[in-house]
Structure formats: C-alpha cells, structure tokens
Enzyme design. Structure first.
Site, PDB file in Angstrom:
ATOM      1  CB  SER A  56     -11.196   0.559   2.088  1.00 54.87           C
ATOM      2  OG  SER A  56     -10.547   1.591   2.786  1.00 54.87           O
ATOM      3  N   PRO A  57     -10.317  -0.410   5.123  1.00 56.57           N
ATOM      4  CG  PRO A  57      -8.375  -0.945   6.284  1.00 56.57           C
ATOM      5  CD  PRO A  57      -8.894  -0.690   4.885  1.00 56.57           C
ATOM      6  CB  SER A  66      -0.903  -0.018   1.242  1.00 49.82           C
ATOM      7  OG  SER A  66      -1.370   1.274   1.536  1.00 49.82           O
ATOM      8  CB  CYS A 101      -6.101   8.950   0.733  1.00 50.50           C
ATOM      9  SG  CYS A 101      -6.919   7.448   1.316  1.00 50.50           S
TER      10      CYS A 101
END
Length: 532
Positions: free
Chosen positions: A381-382, A100, A221
């Site tokens: 995704s978190p 990541s 992001c």
C-alpha cells in the site's frame, strides 16, 4: 484458429453468399476478427480465470512464481501499463490489473471525489472494468494493425522470409487482456445486493472479486480508523453470493479473494448468533471485551452473553457498536481466513498496518496449519511509509544484533540526511526484494499496489506544471515529456495512432477501397517521432 485459417473460413462464407458479397475481402475480415478476439466480457472472464488458476498452481509448485499488479483508475492507464509490460518484458505472464474501490470513489464518482466509504455509485465499478477491457482490446487491435501493415509491406517488396516471420508473429500474438482483480468493497449491501453487483462485474469481464468483512454501510478505507467487522455467517453468505454469480454465468474458475480487516478493526456492529458452544458465532463473540455482571447490575438496554457459567456484558460504545478485546486482531484475522477458505474463498487478503514479512508470515503459518494451501493477495500500500518502515526495521534488527546504531535517530530515519548511509542502503535492498522474499516466506501469491497511478498522475502533473508555467516554458514539456517519450519508445508519443487513427484508416480502406479518404500518409505529423 490461425490467421490463414481465418482467411479461408471468411472466403468460404463470402463464396456461399454469392455475388452480392463480392465487395467483401476475406483477408480484411480475418484481420478484423483477429483484432477483436474477445466478443464479450464473459469471454474475457472465462479466459482470465483460467490464467489465474494456472498461475496459482505454478505458485503452489514454486513461490518464485508470484504475480503482480498495479491499480489503474482509467482504461488508458491500464492500457499503457500493459503496452509497457509487453515492450519491456516481451510477455504479460504473471502481470494483472487491479481495480481499486478507493480510486473509483476518489476519481470516478458522479458526486466528485469521495472517501473510500462505499458512497460512490455501485455501477461505476463494472463500468470501469468494461472500460479497462475496451482499452486493452484496442491495444490488441492497434498492435495487430501494425503487424498487418508490416506484412503488406514485406509482401509488396517480395521479402517472403520477412513475411513468413511476421505471419508467425500474428499467429502467436499475445493479447493485452489479463486478469483484473476487482474490488467489490463490502458488497454494497446485503448478500442479494452483493450477488447482483458481482454479476455485473463478471459480465464486464472480472474473473476475480475481492470482498471485505466490514459492515457495508460503515465501510472504511483499510488504512483508516473506525472499521467495523461483521460476524462470520454474514460474510460467508456474501462469499456464497459471489460464487453463485460466477456459476450462474458459466465462469466456473472464477476467483474469490476474501479480505479481513480484523487486524485494524476493533469494533463490531452486532453480537453473532450462536447455536452451540464453540460454533463460529461463539468463537466470534469470545473476542468481545466484556465485564462480568449479575442480574442486579443490568440496565434496561443492556445486552448480555453467558460464558463458562458467567454472565458477561459486552462493552458497548455510544455509537451502539461493541468493542473487541485489545490485542485480539491477529487471532481474529487467522479465524477469518480459515473460515473463508473453508467456505469457498480461493485467496486471502490480510490488511496490515505495516509491510512486515515476519508479521504476515506468522499469521499465514497459523492459517496453513488448518488450510495448507492458503495463499495471499497482499496490498503493497501507498498508505505505508515504506522508507521509514524499512529503515526502522533495519534499525531494530541491528540493535537486537548488538550493532552500533548511535549514528541514527530512529524517529528521524525518514530524513534525507540518512539517504546514503549503510542503514538506508540495506533498507532499500529489503524494499527491492520484499515481493520475492514475502512470496517465499509469507505465502503471498499476488502483490499489488492499490493506488500507484493516482500518485504518479499527481507527481508527473506537478513536475509539468512547475516547469511549463515557470521559467522553462515550452522546454518544460519538450524536455520533461516529449523528448523522453521519443527516446524511451513510449507508444502514445504518436497520440493519433494511439487513439485509433491508423485503425480507422484500415477500416476506411476495407469499406471504400481506393475511394477511402485516409488520415495517414507522408504528411502526417506522427512521422516526426523517431528516436534517432
């Protein structure tokens, strides 16, 4: 080549070089070769690219054959993950690593923690790939070293059946080396910069590069606001740059994963060049939020386009960015995906704002009308609140079905008060089967969690700090960590072994024979760690 064949080959080489090589043991050479199967990052990239291609074909035949990965920010984390997978499942098949860019920025930059905006050193990405594979190769060497010691013990005790069984296990040893899908962000510059970085990443071992269609110097992001996309021609040049890097280095099966951020990106830095009506530039521009003007309405700094005989002024912000029409995100995603696949991409990544199979599947179905073989890499995704999202999805489904939901408040469904309710239980079951269901219904070949080990490191450290520095004292570590490590068979409970102590002893014996001063033996404290 089998272990026995390696011994024979080493014997031949030693014999050819005469008495001066008489101190070299052929079996020790064969063991060292087995423990270092992959000599370079390119060896790894070629091997793992082949694995991914086979897995993609298996998924095309049956979507139950989806693959998975977890994001890892350190070689040790990736190593322990793969050791655990082998321990619990007996095989690494279908399990990859994800690298990541977010975690590189947050944890691996010389500047310290940074947001996910491509401000970290571009060399830190290939450095992490190399580190991950260094640790995975060490896991191979450690595991094989244990088998070699077991083989020696079986031979010394005269147990030929056991020796033969161990010999077979050595010959059929499955490596910890698995594909890494590596985040190259938006390429860290223009197409040439993308090509140069891609080469470094491939040389380090990456067989799959994931690149996004944001402006490189405005990159955000995927789960934050302010994202800015680039016209398709700019992005396609970077896809080709990655392909050229793979081809130049002889990794012809290399995988390119193209990510579109268009669902959440409402801005573009430039108006696309268009040579003819209906071309890809014209299609990109058709999504711009424009107002009809006349020549008399124009200001000196205005930019205008002509469409259907009308003069249109794209809405431009004070930041000098142009705005897309609201509600066009899904259409832009579909166009991005189709053009990427038509120009060299292998897999797609659609960055969504929620994990909703219906939303993802509807876009994939549209893409497959043009590109029938389209399939996704998807970010589990978190950044999503999975509990709240799925409880609200169940709430909405029940409401549509006419089921009584009066016991629930939709905006409070995250509350612990609902944890044991029928709604929460159904939501958890949908979360449990999300990967299987979306692989079948939404074309998702690969599921990954981008940042899981960032969160697990924080959670486990918080629990240890709370106990150790509190009333529990040393029991906080022993009960919360060590006792669990022993009973669960966690490899690194024997931390000296994990760090290579036994391998070092093996090498000392190879090099110095009986004169070797080894760290192992009956007084080694690692011998205390048995589950019973």
């Amino acid at each position: 080549m089998s272990y026995t064949a390696e011994i024979d080959a080493a014997k031949a080489t030693i014999a050819k070089n005469g008495p001066s090589w008489s101190g070299i043991d052929a079996e020790s050479v064969a063991r060292m070769r087995a423990q270092n199967k992959f000599q370079t990052g390119l060896d790894i990239a070629r091997y793992t690219a082949g694995i991914m291609r086979k897995d993609m074909a298996a998924y095309d035949a049956d979507p139950a054959n989806y693959t998975q990965s977890l994001g890892c920010w350190h070689g040790f984390i990736g190593q322990q993950k793969m050791i655990s997978i082998k321990k619990h499942f007996g095989t690494t098949k279908g399990r990859y690593l994800y690298l990541s860019g977010w975690m590189v920025a947050a944890l691996r930059s010389e500047f310290g923690p940074l947001p996910d905006q491509s401000m970290h050193e571009k060399t830190s990405v290939p450095a992490l790939i190399e580190e991950l594979y260094t640790f995975l190769r060490q896991a191979d060497a450690r595991e094989l070293g244990g088998l070699f010691r077991d083989l020696d013990s079986a031979k010394e005790s005269g147990d030929q059946v056991k020796a033969a069984s161990i010999q077979k296990e050595i010959d059929e040893h499955q490596t910890h080396i698995v594909p890494i899908i590596a985040d190259i962000d938006a390429g860290f510059g223009n197409a040439e910069a993308t090509y140069l970085l891609a080469k470094k990443m491939i040389e380090a071992g990456a067989c799959a590069l994931q690149i996004e269609n944001q402006v490189s110097d405005e990159k955000q992001c995927g789960h934050q606001d302010g994202k800015v996309t680039v016209p398709h021609d700019d992005f396609l040049a970077k896809i080709r740059a990655c392909r050229y890097a793979f081809m130049e280095l002889g990794v012809e099966d290399g995988i390119i994963v193209t990510r579109t951020d268009s669902l959440g990106a409402g801005l573009t830095k430039q108006i696309a060049y268009s040579a003819t009506d209906g071309d890809i530039g014209d299609q990109y521009n058709s999504f711009l939020d424009c107002e009809e003007v006349t020549a008399d309405d124009l200001r000196s700094s205005d930019v205008v386009i002509k469409r259907d005989g009308k003069l249109l002024r794209p809405k431009r912000l004070a930041s000098n960015l142009f705005q897309f029409k609201a509600g066009t995100g899904e259409d832009r995603c579909v166009l991005d995906c189709i053009t990427s696949l038509q120009n060299g991409a292998d897999l797609l990544w659609i960055e969504t704002e929620k994990p909703h199979i219906g939303q993802i599947g509807s876009m994939v179905n549209r893409i497959r009308e043009v590109m029938p073989n389209a399939k996704l890499v998807y970010n589990n995704s978190p950044s999503f609140n999975w509990t709240l999202n799925f409880r609200q999805q169940v709430f909405d489904i029940w409401q549509e079905q006419g089921k009584d939901v009066s016991d629930y408040q939709r905006d409070r469904l995250m509350s612990v008060d609902y944890d044991t309710t029928e709604l929460a239980i159904e939501a958890d079951e949908r979360i449990r089967t999300f990967q299987k269901d979306s692989a079948r219904e939404a074309g998702i070949f690969h599921h990954l969690i981008t940042l899981p080990t960032y969160h697990t490191a924080a959670l486990s450290t918080d629990n240890l700090a709370k106990e150790y520095f509190g009333e529990q004292g040393m029991l906080g570590y022993v009960e919360g960590v060590q006792r669990k490590e022993i009973r669960q068979g966690i490899a690194c409970v024997k931390h000296q072994n994990m760090a290579g102590s036994d391998m070092g002893d093996d090498h000392k014996e190879y090099f110095a024979g009986e004169a070797a001063l080894k760290a192992g033996g009956k007084d080694n404290t690692m011998n205390q760690f048995a589950a019973e």
